[in-house]
Design a protein around this motif. Structure first.
Motif, short mmCIF file in Angstrom:
data_model
loop_
_atom_site.label_atom_id
_atom_site.label_comp_id
_atom_site.label_asym_id
_atom_site.label_seq_id
_atom_site.Cartn_x
_atom_site.Cartn_y
_atom_site.Cartn_z
N ILE A 109 6.88 6.92 4.81
CA ILE A 109 6.29 6.38 6.41
C ILE A 109 8.18 6.20 7.30
O ILE A 109 7.74 5.90 8.06
N LYS A 110 8.81 6.39 6.20
CA LYS A 110 10.02 6.48 6.92
C LYS A 110 10.17 7.75 8.03
O LYS A 110 11.00 7.40 8.94
N SER A 111 9.74 9.31 7.45
CA SER A 111 9.89 10.04 8.81
C SER A 111 9.18 9.27 9.80
O SER A 111 9.14 9.61 11.01
N ILE A 112 8.06 8.73 9.65
CA ILE A 112 6.93 8.27 10.76
C ILE A 112 7.65 6.85 11.51
O ILE A 112 7.84 7.72 12.82
N VAL A 113 8.26 7.10 10.68
CA VAL A 113 9.42 5.05 12.31
C VAL A 113 10.26 6.58 12.75
O VAL A 113 10.12 5.99 13.40
N TYR A 134 12.99 0.07 8.73
CA TYR A 134 12.78 -0.16 7.33
C TYR A 134 12.83 -1.09 6.49
O TYR A 134 11.87 -1.12 6.08
N PRO A 135 13.28 -2.40 6.23
CA PRO A 135 12.79 -3.74 5.44
C PRO A 135 11.62 -4.15 5.98
O PRO A 135 11.28 -4.71 4.78
N CYS A 136 10.68 -3.84 7.06
CA CYS A 136 9.17 -3.64 6.78
C CYS A 136 8.58 -3.29 6.52
O CYS A 136 7.13 -3.36 6.44
N ILE A 137 9.35 -2.18 5.50
CA ILE A 137 8.24 -1.24 5.32
C ILE A 137 7.51 -1.94 3.25
O ILE A 137 6.18 -1.82 3.86
N GLU A 138 8.89 -1.79 3.07
CA GLU A 138 8.16 -2.19 1.43
C GLU A 138 7.37 -3.26 1.61
O GLU A 138 6.88 -3.22 0.73
N PRO A 139 7.52 -4.51 2.20
CA PRO A 139 6.73 -5.52 2.42
C PRO A 139 5.14 -5.49 2.60
O PRO A 139 4.28 -6.15 2.08
N LEU A 140 5.27 -4.78 3.59
CA LEU A 140 3.14 -3.97 3.57
C LEU A 140 2.85 -3.70 2.30
O LEU A 140 1.72 -3.13 2.29
N PHE A 141 3.30 -2.76 1.41
CA PHE A 141 3.13 -2.46 0.68
C PHE A 141 2.19 -3.62 -0.50
O PHE A 141 1.97 -3.24 -1.61
N GLU A 142 2.93 -4.72 -0.31
CA GLU A 142 2.44 -5.85 -1.18
C GLU A 142 0.88 -5.72 -1.12
O GLU A 142 0.09 -6.99 -1.77
N THR A 143 1.24 -5.35 0.25
CA THR A 143 -1.03 -5.78 0.83
C THR A 143 -2.03 -5.19 0.84
O THR A 143 -2.78 -5.45 0.65
N THR A 144 -1.09 -3.28 0.68
CA THR A 144 -1.92 -2.64 0.73
C THR A 144 -1.36 -1.75 -0.13
O THR A 144 -0.07 -1.04 -0.23
N ASP A 145 -2.22 -0.28 -0.31
CA ASP A 145 -1.31 0.64 -0.97
C ASP A 145 -1.66 2.22 -0.41
O ASP A 145 -1.75 2.59 -0.25
N ASP A 146 -2.85 1.25 1.26
CA ASP A 146 -3.39 2.86 1.76
C ASP A 146 -2.20 2.86 2.79
O ASP A 146 -1.54 1.90 3.63
N ILE A 147 -1.47 4.57 2.46
CA ILE A 147 0.24 4.80 3.36
C ILE A 147 -0.69 4.74 4.75
O ILE A 147 -0.39 4.49 5.68
N ASN A 148 -2.06 5.39 5.44
CA ASN A 148 -3.15 5.70 6.54
C ASN A 148 -2.75 4.44 7.26
O ASN A 148 -1.90 4.04 8.46
N VAL A 149 -2.90 3.20 6.55
CA VAL A 149 -3.04 1.73 7.11
C VAL A 149 -1.52 1.45 7.25
O VAL A 149 -1.27 0.46 8.53
N ILE A 150 -0.44 1.21 6.47
CA ILE A 150 0.84 1.11 5.95
C ILE A 150 1.31 1.62 7.45
O ILE A 150 2.32 1.07 8.57
N ALA A 151 0.95 3.07 7.96
CA ALA A 151 1.21 3.80 9.07
C ALA A 151 1.26 3.41 10.19
O ALA A 151 1.46 3.38 10.64
N GLU A 152 0.30 2.82 10.51
CA GLU A 152 -0.62 2.54 11.67
C GLU A 152 0.04 1.45 11.84
O GLU A 152 0.56 0.57 12.76
#
Length: 276
Positions: A109-113, A134-152
């Motif tokens: 996700i950091k690379s995508i950022v 970067y600080p907003c990335i990790e909290p997103l994994f608490e809502t879903t494990d789908d990396i594509n959703v988080i990247a979007e």
């Protein structure tokens, strides 16, 4: 004192004397049992260390191991204690693997950022920093494990910020354009006003139209430098002409008059200017 008293005391003394051998025997048994327990636990720890190395549990997760209660029980078997440890180790290994996957996903996700920020910065002057997102990335994994959703979600956040910056910059540009237009208009007004002020006789100003009264002067002998075809004994006259107009217009007229006068042996001189 009767005989029964002495008999009772003797019995007590005999009982106390018989107790000491039992105490000594108990201590020896306890020491023996402790040695057995220590030897058993050493074998347990060796088996546990071997299993940890096999499964690949890292030190930071090994620190979370808790000693099973069975380890303090002399009657517990070595196998049961080892199994209790293994259950913990396998659970910690699962946590370790999940953390590793999460860390790997975060790095992706950091690379995508970084790539998204680099693209968005091309259209704005105030550049964004990837680290700010970067600080907003990790909290997103608490809502879903789908990396594509988080990247979007992260990309949408970046583009929303870029749009906000672009709007702010456009507002600043428009304000600068308005100020520049106001400055140009102000300078034009000042220039136009200055053109109506004639600081010298070379820049005539508007005057009211006046009747031109010719002034008869004494005849003047023609100069020998005059056009030979125009030389005669004709009398010369002197007159006053009043002109009014804008500075640029008067300058054009005066330039033409000077040329015309030069060609016709007429002297032209501006002696006075007045602002209306």
């Amino acid at each position: 004192m009767d005989e029964s008293y002495f008999v009772g005391q003797s019995v007590k003394i005999i009982r106390v004397m018989n107790f000491f051998p039992d105490c000594k025997k108990s201590q020896e048994i306890a020491a023996f049992d402790e040695k057995r327990k220590v030897a058993r636990n050493e074998k347990v720890h060796k088996a546990v260390d071997k299993f940890i190395n096999q499964i690949g549990l890292r030190p930071e997760y090994q620190e979370q191991l808790v000693k099973p209660e069975l380890e303090d029980n002399l009657t517990a078997s070595q196998k049961s204690i080892v199994e209790a440890y293994k259950a913990q180790i396998e659970n910690l290994k699962a946590i370790q693997d999940a953390d590793d996957v999460k860390k790997n996903n975060i790095e992706q996700i950091k690379s995508i950022v970084q790539a998204t920020v680099e693209t968005a910065n091309r259209d704005i002057s105030q550049k964004m920093n990837s680290e700010d997102f970067y600080p907003c990335i990790e909290p997103l994994f608490e809502t879903t494990d789908d990396i594509n959703v988080i990247a979007e979600q992260v990309k949408n956040t970046i583009w929303a910020k870029a749009s906000e910056i672009a709007k702010a910059e456009e507002a600043i540009r428009q304000e600068a354009i308005i100020k520049e237009q106001e400055r140009i208009a102000k300078e034009a007004a000042i220039k136009e006003k200055a053109e109506n002020v004639i600081p010298s006789v070379d820049k005539p100003v508007i005057q009211q139209e006046q009747y031109v009264q010719p002034v008869v002067a004494a005849p003047v002998q023609a100069s020998s430098t005059q056009n030979p075809f125009c030389q005669s004994l004709e009398e010369r006259w002197e007159g006053k002409i009043t002109l009014s107009g804008t500075t640029s217009g008067l300058n054009i007229v005066l330039s033409a008059l000077k040329q015309l006068c030069s060609e016709n042996d007429v002297t032209l001189a501006v002696t006075e200017t007045n602002k209306l």
